[in-house]
Design a protein around this motif. Structure first.
Motif, short mmCIF file in Angstrom:
data_model
loop_
_atom_site.label_atom_id
_atom_site.label_comp_id
_atom_site.label_asym_id
_atom_site.label_seq_id
_atom_site.Cartn_x
_atom_site.Cartn_y
_atom_site.Cartn_z
N ALA B 464 3.65 -2.23 1.80
CA ALA B 464 4.17 -3.25 2.72
C ALA B 464 3.66 -4.64 2.37
N GLN B 465 2.61 -4.70 1.58
CA GLN B 465 2.05 -6.02 1.20
C GLN B 465 2.74 -6.62 -0.03
N MET B 466 3.66 -5.85 -0.62
CA MET B 466 4.33 -6.33 -1.83
C MET B 466 5.44 -7.32 -1.50
N PRO B 467 5.65 -8.36 -2.31
CA PRO B 467 4.82 -8.75 -3.44
C PRO B 467 3.48 -9.28 -2.97
N PHE B 468 2.44 -9.00 -3.74
CA PHE B 468 1.08 -9.30 -3.31
C PHE B 468 0.45 -10.35 -4.23
N ASP B 469 0.03 -11.44 -3.63
CA ASP B 469 -0.65 -12.49 -4.39
C ASP B 469 -2.14 -12.16 -4.42
N ASN B 470 -2.69 -11.93 -5.60
CA ASN B 470 -4.10 -11.51 -5.64
C ASN B 470 -5.07 -12.69 -5.59
N GLY B 471 -4.52 -13.88 -5.47
CA GLY B 471 -5.38 -15.05 -5.30
C GLY B 471 -6.02 -15.53 -6.60
N LEU B 472 -5.75 -14.83 -7.68
CA LEU B 472 -6.36 -15.18 -8.97
C LEU B 472 -5.30 -15.56 -10.00
N GLY B 473 -4.04 -15.50 -9.56
CA GLY B 473 -2.99 -15.90 -10.49
C GLY B 473 -1.93 -14.85 -10.74
N TRP B 474 -2.11 -13.66 -10.21
CA TRP B 474 -1.07 -12.63 -10.37
C TRP B 474 -0.37 -12.41 -9.03
N LYS B 475 0.93 -12.13 -9.13
CA LYS B 475 1.71 -11.75 -7.94
C LYS B 475 2.29 -10.37 -8.21
N TYR B 476 1.54 -9.36 -7.79
CA TYR B 476 1.95 -7.98 -8.06
C TYR B 476 3.34 -7.75 -7.46
N ASP B 477 4.25 -7.18 -8.24
CA ASP B 477 5.66 -7.21 -7.85
C ASP B 477 6.10 -6.08 -6.95
N SER B 478 5.58 -4.89 -7.16
CA SER B 478 6.13 -3.75 -6.43
C SER B 478 5.28 -2.53 -6.68
N GLY B 479 5.54 -1.50 -5.90
CA GLY B 479 4.86 -0.23 -6.16
C GLY B 479 4.15 0.32 -4.95
N ASP B 480 3.77 1.56 -5.07
CA ASP B 480 3.06 2.24 -3.99
C ASP B 480 1.73 2.74 -4.57
N TYR B 481 0.75 1.85 -4.55
CA TYR B 481 -0.53 2.17 -5.18
C TYR B 481 -1.20 3.39 -4.52
N PRO B 482 -1.21 3.46 -3.17
CA PRO B 482 -1.83 4.65 -2.55
C PRO B 482 -1.12 5.94 -2.95
N ALA B 483 0.19 5.88 -3.15
CA ALA B 483 0.92 7.10 -3.52
C ALA B 483 0.43 7.62 -4.88
N ALA B 484 0.17 6.70 -5.81
CA ALA B 484 -0.34 7.11 -7.12
C ALA B 484 -1.71 7.77 -6.97
N LEU B 485 -2.53 7.19 -6.09
CA LEU B 485 -3.86 7.76 -5.85
C LEU B 485 -3.75 9.17 -5.27
N GLU B 486 -2.90 9.32 -4.26
CA GLU B 486 -2.79 10.63 -3.60
C GLU B 486 -2.21 11.67 -4.55
N LYS B 487 -1.24 11.24 -5.33
CA LYS B 487 -0.61 12.17 -6.27
C LYS B 487 -1.66 12.65 -7.29
N ALA B 488 -2.42 11.70 -7.80
CA ALA B 488 -3.44 12.07 -8.79
C ALA B 488 -4.49 12.99 -8.17
N ALA B 489 -4.88 12.68 -6.94
CA ALA B 489 -5.88 13.51 -6.25
C ALA B 489 -5.36 14.92 -6.05
N GLN B 490 -4.09 15.00 -5.71
CA GLN B 490 -3.47 16.32 -5.49
C GLN B 490 -3.41 17.10 -6.81
N MET B 491 -2.97 16.43 -7.88
CA MET B 491 -2.90 17.11 -9.17
C MET B 491 -4.29 17.57 -9.64
N ALA B 492 -5.29 16.76 -9.31
CA ALA B 492 -6.65 17.06 -9.77
C ALA B 492 -7.31 18.14 -8.92
#
Lengths: 280, 844
Positions: B464-492
């Motif tokens: 919901a925070q996308m696009p996200f300005d990281n305050g350092l010069g990047w504006k992250y465009d899209s994605g579900d970062y927690p979903a990647a974490l959960e998926k990896a945790a599940q696979m592991a």
């Protein structure tokens, strides 16, 4: 890049090879990577390379009732065929290179390599190493050969290595910690152990490479274990004591303290694995 | 295209020409359908990112490149021979820092086969120094001067002073490579040794040896990102503060193929040709023509044949490139130079090498509130082509990783030292930043007694925070970062890890599990932003799509493969769009004479930026085919359906043309809609509106042998989101290779310079890279969130494997030792280092 110009001859017989090696600045080539590296970086500049790979007398493995004779130009991959009786020899060959390297590397050259794993096998199996100096073939005990570093005169060759068949109820193993870059042993330990029905170690030979200046048997450790029960505490105590008495190599690849630690740990593991095979 | 069988019997034999010339071919006056011609292409979006069902794109079809490479038929620069060719060898400095008192080439000049020996004096004012084209936006920066007015410079051959062991100071040309190398040994150099400095921190000390007169204190650049005061306030007010000094060792790039070049000069046309291992033929052409050799661009052609890996290194300009060209003209003979492994290790840009002092703060309930990092980047002896930017901006802007950290600040001091110049290595900057933040997250979790997975859950940027300005010069465009974490945790099987650790202990192994979440900032752009980043370069990419009147297509791209399968994946884009089979689409590249201007490959931009150019060119072709078909069917474009390489009318489905028939009609050009140009082709230059932001979470399982310190990666789980995939199999390959790179950094790799600046790891006998038996079977999966910046939706894929891998493995190793009280160890995590740490903590 090899900038030296040299002649290359691949003789078929030992006599031919020995004759060629008498010519000035001739060098025997036994498929060892060290020679290729030295050719490339210019530290050796031979006028003639005598490739031993096709010398009839140097190739192949022959078995008699009490020994196995391995021709010096036999590849390390072919040596793997001896695994059932000489497990540590096969494991040392595997530790000496990947399949591609084993298909080229030879038994003879591997005995001369720095931190040689094959040397450990030769020591624990009480091998005889046949060396031809152009005039005669002499049979040398492994124990004497490696004591001060194994070097051959330029015109001499290893012809074969003969290993007596191990006693029944014996087992052997080789374990190693190697530099990840080139696979050279920081510490490699081989053990050849006989265990009787009562679970007592009746014969024990242990040798080490990489950790000391030259491959050597750990005779104090052998003595401490012979006649003792084949139990892990016995091994650990004896190995700890033995490692404490050694002066290990200290270089960029590993400190002396780490090598001493590996000597202790890998001795225990090698002997334990050998015992496990012996009592199987 | 079912009615165009693969061409086996000559090009024209399969073409139903008669169908084009008769029957439905309209003969009416062109005034009948002008409106249709100018109307927009199909209303429905055709972008692959929007498509549910892809037929070709993303499919794991086999690499078209493999057959020739596996058969040994692939031509590399070193394979090339030209008539009359001579061979160049470079004399490299034996000292890391020395004044050159005398360079005596008199003996070498008379050695057998030697054609010419040159030193710096011979090329003075003839070959300009190599420019640096990335001057990071700075608080302060200093560069050696360049006569063309660009700030950075390194001489093609060292004059007066050498600054690293390997600095070239003379070149020998001889009839054979052996003769050239033999002559090198006859060059006598008298050095006056100067004090040496090899570490960035040391180079910035007041009494450090000075490398360049124009660079006081060896400080190349001091850059800052974010809000220092806010970060320091957050740290001062925080409940929990974690501070850690980390050294990220220098790595030596190890592509299979060392660099090579072959220069040719044609006196008749006045044209230079350089065959070379170049990741960016067009960029290198511009730099060589404009800033180094001073020749018209149209008199310099660069051809880059097959490249055996690069990982960033071959995107840089090196002394050999202008030398072989200049010498080819001087001598009237083609001049070839092929590096060997040692030369490559001593002179090709090296990677990483950051010393970082980092502080992270947060709350006891797991919220990260601030981050401050000071980095000391070791730039090596000279500013490489884009090294200063890589070492500063790519680290500083990325330092918060995948997390929402309110108050962050990073500053980088980039310093010159007597080492090989620094440049990119796969994941450059981002891997270093990820390592820093991911190590801090682990320590923070330990400190507050919370599982680090939970800490990541709390702090990862939410969709919901996308696009996200990281305050350092990047504006992250899209994605579900927690979903990647959960998926990896599940696979592991993360929930089950305590049990797994107990089981490992019964085998005498300490099992450690390490997580790394990351953003692998990719793509680079848009061009106007580069002016603010201080990078002399555009970020657009080009593609030309041409549908032949025989039905096949040619795609010419400005980007350049060095192992990434452009010829397969780019063809898949065009195949998807036009319905032409992949094997009917020829992909051309890497020759500046036959391609539109382009930018080459770097920063995972080929597919994410160049793929979009290919898509847009294919779309333009499709729109033209639709307009032409509408004209032929006497209908409007809305009535035309373009599918599977055929165009038909919705209203009159019996009216069907293959795209080949349309292309042939456009070739003849007898009856075109008003204003339409003949032939079916289009060229597109695409400049991305922003970077793109692939991301993911990796989990490494490492077993550490307590008694030997040996660490083995026993499992590796990787979840990546690179948006729309080009080819699933190629992607897996990219990810696998990338992970291997990260594992190499974590466990094996480090360039070792001694106090005299001698490189002790200049061969594979001393520099370890991971081998197949060191790696487990990787378990990978993908999420798919297309970047909103393009229609294709592809994000960079070449570096996602690497960016988090070293951090995941290091986290795993340190997790394995955490119960001993070990909080951090610097890479590479070698057996002896681990045993020593275990030993020290056990005896405390």
């Amino acid at each position: 890049m090899i900038t030296t110009h040299f002649e290359y001859i691949a003789p078929k017989s030992l006599g031919e090879a020995m004759a060629l090696l008498q010519s000035p600045n001739a060098l025997a080539l036994a498929s060892d990577s060290r020679t290729f590296t030295q050719l490339k970086n210019g530290t050796i500049k031979p006028a003639l390379l005598v490739d031993l790979k096709h010398v009839r007398e140097l190739r192949g493995i022959t078995q008699t009732s009490d020994a196995v004779r391995i021709g010096a130009a036999t590849t390390l991959d072919d040596v793997l065929a001896l695994r059932s009786r000489f497990a540590a020899l096969a494991e040392a060959a595997e530790a000496s290179g990947d399949m591609q390297e084993r298909n080229s590397a030879t038994m003879g050259a591997s005995l001369l390599a720095p931190a040689s794993a094959s040397a450990v096998a030769a020591l624990i199996y009480d091998a005889k190493i046949e060396v031809c100096d152009g005039l005669a073939i002499s049979s040398l005990a492994a124990d004497s050969v490696f004591a001060a570093g194994f070097e051959l005169p330029r015109s001499a060759l290893i012809v074969a290595v003969t290993l007596p068949l191990p006693a029944d109820a014996s087992g052997s193993a080789y374990v190693v910690m190697a530099r990840p870059a080139d696979g050279t042993a920081i510490c490699g330990v081989g053990a050849n152990v006989t265990v009787n029905a009562a679970g007592t170690i009746t014969q024990c030979r242990v040798a080490i490479t990489g950790a000391l200046a030259f491959p050597a048997r750990l005779t104090a450790l052998e003595a401490a274990l012979t006649g003792q029960p084949a139990a892990i505490e016995t091994l650990e105590n004896a190995a700890t004591h033995a490692a404490g008495t050694l002066t290990c190599v200290n270089d960029r690849a590993a400190s002396a303290a780490y090598r001493a630690q590996l000597t202790k740990v890998l001795s225990v593991r090698a002997i334990a694995q050998a015992i496990a095979k012996a009592i199987k | 295209m079912s009615d165009i069988a693969p061409s086996k019997n000559g090009l024209l034999s399969k073409i139903p020409i008669t169908r084009v010339l008769t029957g439905t071919l309209p003969v009416a006056a062109p005034t009948q359908a002008p409106a249709a011609v100018t109307s927009a292409p199909e209303a429905a979006p055709t972008s692959p990112a929007a498509k549910k069902e892809r037929k070709v794109l993303g499919k794991p079809i086999k690499r078209r490149e493999d057959a020739e490479l596996l058969r040994g038929d692939g031509k590399f620069t070193a394979d090339m021979t030209l008539p009359g060719m001579v061979h160049m060898a470079l004399f490299r400095s034996e000292h890391a820092h020395a004044r050159l008192l005398n360079v005596d080439t008199s003996v070498a000049q008379h050695m057998p086969g030697v054609v010419r020996v040159i030193t710096a004096a011979d090329i003075d004012n003839k070959i300009m120094p190599l420019p640096c084209i990335w001057i990071p936006g700075c608080v302060e920066s200093h560069f050696p001067s360049h006569p063309m007015g660009v700030p950075g410079a390194s001489r093609v051959l060292a004059q007066d002073v050498v600054r690293y062991t390997g600095d070239p100071l003379a070149a020998v040309v001889a009839e054979t490579p052996e003769q050239a190398h033999a002559a090198l040994a006859a060059i006598r150099v008298t050095y006056q040794p100067l004090p040496v400095v090899t570490r960035a921190e040391d180079a910035l000390k007041p009494d450090a040896p000075q490398l360049h007169a124009e660079v006081p204190g060896n400080l190349n650049a001091h850059t800052q990102y974010g809000d220092r005061e806010a970060a320091e306030r957050a740290i001062a007010q925080a409940d929990v503060v974690i501070a850690q000094r980390m050294e990220i060792p220098r790595t030596i790039n190890s592509p299979i193929e060392p660099r090579a070049g072959l220069g040719q000069y044609d006196p008749a046309s006045g044209e230079y040709t350089l065959y070379a291992t170049s990741q960016s033929p067009h960029n290198h052409r511009l730099l060589l023509a404009l800033m180094i050799l001073g020749v018209p661009l149209n008199k310099l052609r660069i051809v880059a044949p097959n490249i055996g890996g690069s990982f960033g290194t071959k995107g840089y300009i090196y002394p050999d490139m202008p030398l072989v060209l200049w010498l080819a003209k001087e001598l009237g003979r083609p001049v070839k130079w092929v590096d060997n492994r040692e030369g490559m290790m001593r002179s090709t840009v090296q990677g990483r090498d950051q010393m970082v002092e980092a502080t992270l703060c947060g709350t006891r309930d797991g919220r990260i509130t601030g981050l401050r990092a000071t980095c000391y980047a070791n730039l090596g002896a000279y500013p490489s082509t884009i090294g200063p930017g890589v070492a500063t901006a790519m680290v500083g802007r990325s330092i918060t990783g995948a997390y929402d950290i309110k108050h962050a600040f990073c500053e980088v001091y980039a310093a010159f030292t007597n080492t090989v110049s620094l440049g990119a290595q796969r994941g450059s900057g981002r891997a270093e930043a990820t390592f820093v933040i991911e190590r801090l997250v682990e320590q923070f979790a330990l400190e507050i007694g919370m599982d680090s997975l939970e800490v990541r859950r709390k702090n990862l940027i939410k969709p919901a925070q996308m696009p996200f300005d990281n305050g350092l010069g990047w504006k992250y465009d899209s994605g579900d970062y927690p979903a990647a974490l959960e998926k990896a945790a599940q696979m592991a099987g993360y929930a089950d890890i305590a049990k797994q650790k107990t089981e490992a202990l019964t085998r005498g192994k300490r099992l450690g599990v390490g997580i790394a979440s990351f953003v692998a900032i990719s793509g680079v752009g848009p061009s106007p932003r580069m002016s603010k980043e201080g990078m002399l370069g555009g970020t657009w990419e080009s593609a030309l799509v041409r549908v032949h009147p025989t039905g096949e297509a040619t795609l010419i791209i400005g980007s350049k493969p060095h192992g990434q399968s452009h010829e397969t994946t780019f063809a898949q884009v065009v195949a998807e769009e036009l319905g032409i089979e992949v094997n009917q689409i020829e992909v051309l590249h890497s020759d500046t004479k036959r391609a539109p201007f382009g930018q080459g490959s770097y920063g995972s931009r080929s597919f994410s930026v160049g793929g979009e150019a290919a898509l847009r060119a294919a779309q333009a072709v499709r729109a033209k085919a639709v307009a032409m078909a509408a004209h032929m069917f006497k209908t409007d474009t809305q009535d035309i359906v373009c599918e599977d390489g055929k165009l038909h009318s919705r209203r009159h489905p019996e009216q069907v043309k293959t795209i080949q028939e349309v292309a042939l009609a456009l070739w003849y050009g007898w009856d075109l809609p008003a204003g339409m140009e003949p032939t079916l082709e289009a060229t597109v230059f695409f400049d991305p509106p922003d970077f793109n932001y692939p991301y993911g979470t990796h989990i490494a399982f490492v077993e550490v042998d307590e008694h030997t310190g040996q660490a083995d990666v026993v499992r590796y789980v990787a979840v990546n989101d690179v948006g729309t995939p080009g080819n699933a199999a190629v992607l897996d390959g990219q990810v696998h290779g990338g992970i291997a790179h990260g594992i190499g950094q974590a466990l094996y790799e480090a360039a070792i310079y001694d106090a005299d600046g001698q490189l002790h790891t200049a061969s594979f006998a001393d520099y370890a890279i991971p081998r197949a038996h060191n790696l487990p079977a990787f378990e990978t999966t993908r999420l798919e969130t297309p970047t909103p910046h393009t229609q294709l939706g592809a994000k960079g894929a070449g570096e996602v494997g690497t960016v988090g891998a070293a951090a995941a493995v290091a986290n795993a190793v340190i997790d394995a030792l955490a119960d001993l009280g070990i909080r951090h160890l610097d890479m590479p995590l070698t057996p002896e280092k681990l045993w020593q740490a275990i030993h020290d903590h056990n005896t405390l």
